[in-house]
Motif scaffolding. Structure first.
Motif: not given
Ligand code: NAP
Length: 343
Positions: A220-221, A224-225, A229-231, A233
């Motif tokens: 997940t994290n 995004k990094k 992506l937007d935190e 999402t």
């Protein structure tokens, strides 16, 4: 025209005796990576023993802080606690430390990079560069071109992960448990909480407060990094260990901002770097871990319109977890650092 002279680095492979380390050595040869000097580091247990590389025997050196003198690039796969001890020592001596552990991945000033996806993030490094978790890694090469086209709105991932992701001892445990089971003998579980032979285990790494495992939260994290992506999402993952030696598989549902058909997704993925589409269900063409073991591409199949969400695609992706999930991306990062002269 002035010719720019490329500097060649001195390289250290830390954890050279491990599953990932040995694969790194193979890929350094396959890719003909150019360097000045190379050294092979591991724990005190292996120091003094020899390791073969390019047909020659080399002495393994204990990974002390001093072992990093004159090293420009470290390819590290010796676990998180070793990295927490040694990364700063290597960086202090001027090296770029490419780390396979999860120790620094989510730190703000540590680029988390999949070569070919977010290479430009490498320019922001302060000595340490992190290699993403294996389940995240294979997914990035698939998601990036789809995200560029249609924008990821939310995602659900289920993983089916091979035992080689947990090191040599885990590979041996699957082999030994299977033989013991077949011979009707009792067996011990050490690397896994439950028997791994003829079984699946819905736990990889420890449980977090929110009920997910650490492995699931890494997907997940880290996603995004890497994809910026937007935190907020929404991304949810269930990570499962399966009795497979090599190759992680993932069932992925991605909802997009913009309309995208399965045909378009297939067309995009057919052109994507590092990805190979194996998708012809009429002829039973779809990837399995056996297809991916020992290979570099991320294989994708079962691309279809998801019928539960509005604008979503389902797909199945498989890759060699030790290659793209660890060693291959580590070497590719080193090659980018050399190419961009960032050491
Ligand atoms: P492994 O087969 O158990 O090998 C571990 C390696 O680390 C060995 O070379 C070992 O040397 C060395 N080592 C252990 N303790 C050390 C110490 N105190 N000082 C120096 N070297 C030490 O494990 P692996 O599967 O190769 O995994 C290694 C690392 O890569 C882990 O951090 C793992 O989490 C990571 N990994 C990452 C991914 C990914 O998704 N990016 C995938 C797989 C693994 P000895 O032989 O001397 O003990």
């Amino acid at each position: 025209k002035a010719e720019v002279k490329m500097r060649k680095p001195n390289i250290a492979v830390l954890g050279a005796t491990g599953v990932v380390g040995r694969e790194i050595l193979k890929i350094l040869v396959e890719d003909n990576v150019q360097y000045n000097e190379i050294k092979f580091l591991a724990s005190a247990k292996s120091a003094g023993k020899t390791i073969e590389f390019k047909g020659e025997k080399h002495t393994i050196i204990e990974a002390t802080p001093e072992a990093f003198e004159n090293v420009n690039i470290v390819l590290a796969s010796a676990g998180g606690s070793t990295s927490l001890k040694l990364a700063s020592e290597a960086v202090k001596r001027g090296a770029v430390y490419i780390d396979n552990s999860s120790a620094f991945r989510m730190e703000k000033d540590v680029p988390l990079v999949i070569a070919g996806v977010n290479d430009e993030d490498l320019r922001k490094h302060h000595g340490i560069v992190a290699n993403p978790n294996c389940s995240t890694s294979q997914l990035m090469l698939v998601l990036k071109p789809l995200h560029d086209f249609a924008g990821i709105k939310r995602m659900i991932v289920s993983t089916y992960q091979a035992v080689s992701g947990a090191g040599l001892a885990a590979i041996n445990e699957l082999r030994e448990n299977t033989i013991a089971h077949n011979e009707g003998r009792d067996f011990q579980c050490e690397k896994f909480k439950k028997p791994i032979a003829y079984n699946v285990i819905p736990q990889i790494d420890v449980f977090c407060e929110n009920g997910y495992t650490k492995e699931e939260m890494k997907v997940t994290n880290e996603t995004k990094k890497i994809l910026h992506l937007d935190e907020k999402t929404p991304i949810s993952c269930t990570a499962v260990r399966v009795p497979v030696f090599h190759g992680h598989s993932e069932a992925v549902t991605i909802e997009f901002e913009k309309e995208i058909t399965p045909e378009k997704a297939r067309e995009i993925l057919e052109k994507a770097w590092g990805v190979e589409v194996m998708d012809d269900t009429e002829n039973y063409v779809y990837p399995t871990p056996r297809d991916a073991a020992g290979k570099n591409p991320v294989y994708v199949g079962r691309i279809r319109k998801n019928i539960a969400f509005d604008n979503a695609i389902d797909l199945w992706c498989v890759a060699d977890n030790i290659r793209i999930g660890a060693a291959l991306n580590t070497v590719r990062i080193a090659e980018k650092i050399i190419e961009m002269q960032l050491f």
